[in-house]
Design an enzyme around this catalytic site. Structure first.
Site, mmCIF file in Angstrom:
data_model
loop_
_atom_site.group_PDB
_atom_site.id
_atom_site.type_symbol
_atom_site.label_atom_id
_atom_site.label_comp_id
_atom_site.label_asym_id
_atom_site.label_seq_id
_atom_site.Cartn_x
_atom_site.Cartn_y
_atom_site.Cartn_z
ATOM 1 N N SER A 103 9.045 -4.594 15.396
ATOM 2 C CA SER A 103 10.475 -4.826 15.192
ATOM 3 C C SER A 103 11.268 -4.791 16.499
ATOM 4 O O SER A 103 12.475 -5.000 16.492
ATOM 5 C CB SER A 103 11.046 -3.774 14.237
ATOM 6 O OG SER A 103 10.848 -2.467 14.748
ATOM 7 N N GLY A 104 10.574 -4.505 17.606
ATOM 8 C CA GLY A 104 11.259 -4.423 18.893
ATOM 9 C C GLY A 104 10.277 -4.589 20.034
ATOM 10 O O GLY A 104 9.089 -4.849 19.827
ATOM 11 N N GLY A 121 4.674 2.966 8.705
ATOM 12 C CA GLY A 121 4.889 3.578 7.414
ATOM 13 C C GLY A 121 6.295 4.114 7.210
ATOM 14 O O GLY A 121 7.189 3.939 8.032
ATOM 15 N N GLU A 122 6.471 4.791 6.058
ATOM 16 C CA GLU A 122 7.761 5.337 5.708
ATOM 17 C C GLU A 122 7.594 6.665 4.968
ATOM 18 O O GLU A 122 6.576 6.922 4.319
ATOM 19 C CB GLU A 122 8.586 4.357 4.871
ATOM 20 C CG GLU A 122 7.955 3.936 3.563
ATOM 21 C CD GLU A 122 6.896 2.881 3.739
ATOM 22 O OE1 GLU A 122 5.801 3.067 3.160
ATOM 23 O OE2 GLU A 122 7.145 1.895 4.449
ATOM 24 N N ASN A 152 6.244 7.300 1.202
ATOM 25 C CA ASN A 152 4.838 7.297 0.830
ATOM 26 C C ASN A 152 3.994 8.299 1.598
ATOM 27 O O ASN A 152 2.957 8.745 1.100
ATOM 28 C CB ASN A 152 4.262 5.895 1.041
ATOM 29 C CG ASN A 152 5.003 4.880 0.226
ATOM 30 O OD1 ASN A 152 5.027 4.948 -0.994
ATOM 31 N ND2 ASN A 152 5.645 3.931 0.898
ATOM 32 N N ASP A 171 0.857 -1.190 0.000
ATOM 33 C CA ASP A 171 0.000 0.000 0.000
ATOM 34 C C ASP A 171 0.889 1.234 0.000
ATOM 35 O O ASP A 171 1.127 1.848 1.032
ATOM 36 C CB ASP A 171 -0.922 -0.034 1.227
ATOM 37 C CG ASP A 171 -1.948 1.089 1.230
ATOM 38 O OD1 ASP A 171 -1.928 1.910 0.296
ATOM 39 O OD2 ASP A 171 -2.758 1.149 2.164
ATOM 40 N N HIS A 172 1.403 1.581 -1.184
ATOM 41 C CA HIS A 172 2.376 2.659 -1.314
ATOM 42 C C HIS A 172 1.859 3.756 -2.236
ATOM 43 O O HIS A 172 0.969 3.530 -3.062
ATOM 44 C CB HIS A 172 3.691 2.111 -1.884
ATOM 45 C CG HIS A 172 4.480 1.321 -0.900
ATOM 46 N ND1 HIS A 172 5.766 0.891 -1.142
ATOM 47 C CD2 HIS A 172 4.181 0.867 0.345
ATOM 48 C CE1 HIS A 172 6.224 0.220 -0.099
ATOM 49 N NE2 HIS A 172 5.279 0.194 0.814
#
Length: 320
Positions: free
Chosen positions: A172-173, A106-107, A110, A37-38
């Site tokens: 991730s942690g 997210g990043e 995007n 989903d980008h």
């Protein structure tokens, strides 16, 4: 037995082809479909990035058995969390209850298209608020919410499937695993690390699905597959802390200018070797993941891959 999925990678195919790939994946015997989903492709060479949600609706209508999942939707910037709940419930209805919402923070690539990318601490706060909004709306509650980052004066999702849409959360942690165990119906991770599964289970995730994803590049010519992976997938080794911050495809190209073909091929199985591809999936299985989605790198090779998966790969993976 592990559930094996196929990824509709929006960055390497257009919407019409993605729907066709989803139909073929169901016919081939895959258990679930993942869809990215980008807003942008990772690198310009990939050349595509249609909106995932209309594609999901079309795939839901064109298939009947295979489960569907976003991998991943970020509910903190480009989409308001209340809108994510409405979108997810609509796809849940269209698919007859086959849809799971995959969520992540997210990043920049995007999300900056609608405004500045927040600091990572703020993103985590926003993500926690977002799931506090999404959860009750998916469950059919009328919501009034006031947080540090979001205001929902009043919201209610009118069209929902008979069984509320479930959502899985990327982790991730320790803190993200704790959130996934507390709020989510499943765990998502991009690395086959048993510690993530264990932290998720301790936080309330015992017995819930764990979703992983692995990139491969199947083809009869290993050298050609290596070139494809180097051209389109060199960015993957940057690591999430870097990938989440880069703002555009040109940034990913610049960040990987010194990556060598052999570096990428070392992490992505390339060529016709069946057992090499199986081993990549098995690493997730051995780490405790219940679902593993495959990415076939290279937009032009999807039909070939799906035929091979039907005849050769999926029967072998059923033995794991």
């Amino acid at each position: 037995m592990v559930a094996v999925g196929y990824t509709l990678l929006c960055e390497q195919a257009g919407p019409v082809d993605l729907v066709d790939h989803g139909i073929r994946a169901e016919a081939a015997g895959f258990d679930h479909l993942l869809i990215s989903d980008h807003y942008n492709p990772w690198v310009e060479q990939q050349g595509h990035s249609p909106n995932a949600w209309p594609v999901l609706g079309a795939v839901a209508h064109a298939t009947s058995r295979i489960k569907l999942m976003t991998y991943l939707t970020s509910p903190i910037r480009r989409y308001h969390p209340a809108m994510v709940a409405q979108q997810a419930s609509t796809v849940g209805v269209l698919s007859g209850g086959r849809f799971t919402l995959g969520l992540g923070a997210g990043e920049n690539l995007n999300e900056h298209v609608v405004g500045a990318w927040p600091h990572v601490t703020q993103r985590h706060e926003m993500f926690e608020e977002a799931v506090q909004i999404i959860r009750p709306l998916l469950d059919g509650e009328k919501l009034i919410y006031s947080g540090n980052h979001y205001e929902v004066p009043e919201a209610y999702v009118w069209d929902r499937p008979d069984v509320p849409v479930k959502f899985a959360m990327a982790a991730s942690g320790p803190r993200s695993c704790e959130l996934a165990g507390e709020y989510g119906d499943g765990l998502i991770a991009v690395q086959p690390e048993r510690r993530l599964v264990e932290m998720f289970e301790r936080a309330g995730g015992r017995g819930k699905p764990r979703y992983g994803q692995v990139a491969i590049c199947y083809g009869p010519d290993e050298a050609e597959c290596r070139r494809t992976v180097y051209d389109q997938w060199a960015w993957f080794g940057l690591g999430w802390k870097v990938m989440s911050e880069l703002p555009e495809p040109a940034s990913f190209a610049a960040a990987t200018q010194f990556v060598r073909e052999e570096d990428v091929a070392a992490s992505v199985p390339c060529g016709p070797d069946l057992e090499g591809h199986v081993a990549a999936v098995k690493r997730f299985v051995d780490a405790g993941f219940t679902h593993v989605g495959l990415i076939q790198v290279g937009g032009g090779s999807q039909t070939m891959f799906l035929d091979w998966a039907r005849d050769t790969l999926l029967p072998r993976l059923q033995e794991l």
